[in-house]
Write an enzyme that holds these catalytic residues in place. Structure first.
Site, PDB file in Angstrom:
ATOM      1  N   ASP A  23       3.130   0.950   0.302  1.00 48.71           N
ATOM      2  CA  ASP A  23       2.864   1.225  -1.108  1.00 48.71           C
ATOM      3  C   ASP A  23       3.954   2.128  -1.692  1.00 48.71           C
ATOM      4  O   ASP A  23       4.456   3.020  -1.011  1.00 48.71           O
ATOM      5  CB  ASP A  23       1.500   1.917  -1.235  1.00 48.71           C
ATOM      6  CG  ASP A  23       0.972   1.922  -2.655  1.00 48.71           C
ATOM      7  OD1 ASP A  23       1.531   1.207  -3.509  1.00 48.71           O
ATOM      8  OD2 ASP A  23      -0.008   2.642  -2.908  1.00 48.71           O
ATOM      9  N   ASN A  71      -1.597  -9.472  -5.999  1.00 46.67           N
ATOM     10  CA  ASN A  71      -0.236  -9.316  -6.507  1.00 46.67           C
ATOM     11  C   ASN A  71       0.226 -10.498  -7.347  1.00 46.67           C
ATOM     12  O   ASN A  71       1.204 -10.384  -8.097  1.00 46.67           O
ATOM     13  CB  ASN A  71       0.754  -9.103  -5.361  1.00 46.67           C
ATOM     14  CG  ASN A  71       0.664  -7.732  -4.724  1.00 46.67           C
ATOM     15  OD1 ASN A  71       1.093  -7.532  -3.590  1.00 46.67           O
ATOM     16  ND2 ASN A  71       0.097  -6.764  -5.436  1.00 46.67           N
TER      17      ASN A  71
END
Length: 245
Positions: A23, A71
């Protein structure tokens, strides 16, 4: 260069399987006034270094959350950049994976990936299948809830067809229907960028994993961070639901 192997003594055991939620690429780029694409490129370099370090330490499986099913909701330009990086990785890195004894395995919904990417994944998995130093598992177009639903549908279809009896369905038969069949569950989950959640990642497989959260953005993650996380893992007492000894 990799880092020196950690001891496998009781004081500092090395996890067989490490999973990482990578991340912070976008925030890394924003903090430097760069486009998000530069963050993803820096993140790809961190993948290369982390894989090498994990293999040096003695980790046997490294699973990286590379692109989630959520995503796909990102801007089209960013998705195109990410898919371009994936194509480049699959084209240029397979020889290096073979030289370093890395087996590649990709988990996730391939139906949403472009045909040329699926073909490249198939070829990379075929070429690296015999490698045994470490297995790199890339979670692409992956969502854990989707994985669980797919496994349930697979077992339901087998039950309807008479291939199995409903009473035969247990943890082992369910595990065999997952993308990760044949891969041991992660011992350690690492998430970078300071977030403390698992974001629909390996919900079944992380049942007894130890979690370590790191404040650094993924492109800044290095061998020392991996070593520190593994040392922290070594300090944990894993009881798997049993009482304290």
């Amino acid at each position: 260069m990799g880092i020196a192997p950690l001891t496998t003594s009781a004081d500092s055991p090395v996890p067989v399987h490490v999973a990482i939620i990578m991340d912070g690429n976008g925030r890394w780029a924003n903090a430097r006034g760069k486009p998000r694409s530069m963050g993803h490129k820096a993140g790809a370099e961190a993948v290369r270094k982390t894989l090498e370090s994990a293999a040096d330490i003695g980790v046997k499986y490294l699973t990286l959350f590379s692109f989630s099913s959520e995503n796909w909701k990102r801007p089209a330009a960013e998705i195109a950049d990410l898919m371009g990086l994936l194509r480049l990785y699959l084209k240029k890195e397979v020889d290096a994976l073979c030289e370093k004894g890395v087996q590649l395995r990709v988990i996730g919904d391939r139906t949403r990936l472009a045909d040329d990417i699926v073909d490249a994944i198939d070829e990379a998995e075929r070429r690296t299948a015999a490698n045994s130093r470490i297995t790199l598992v890339l979670a692409l177009s992956y969502g854990a809830r989707d994985e669980l639903a797919r496994a349930a549908r697979t077992l339901a279809e087998k039950a309807v067809s008479g291939e199995i009896e409903p009473d035969d369905i247990d943890e082992n038969t369910f595990e065999a229907a997952l993308y990760t069949h044949g891969i041991p569950d992660p011992d350690l989950l690492i998430r970078t960028s300071g977030e403390k959640r698992i974001s629909n990642f390996l919900l079944w497989q992380l049942a007894y994993a130890e979690f370590v959260f790191i404040d650094k953005h993924w492109p800044d993650f290095d061998a020392d961070d991996l070593a520190d996380a593994i040392k922290e893992y070594g300090r944990r007492e894993r009881r798997f639901g049993t009482s304290h000894s």
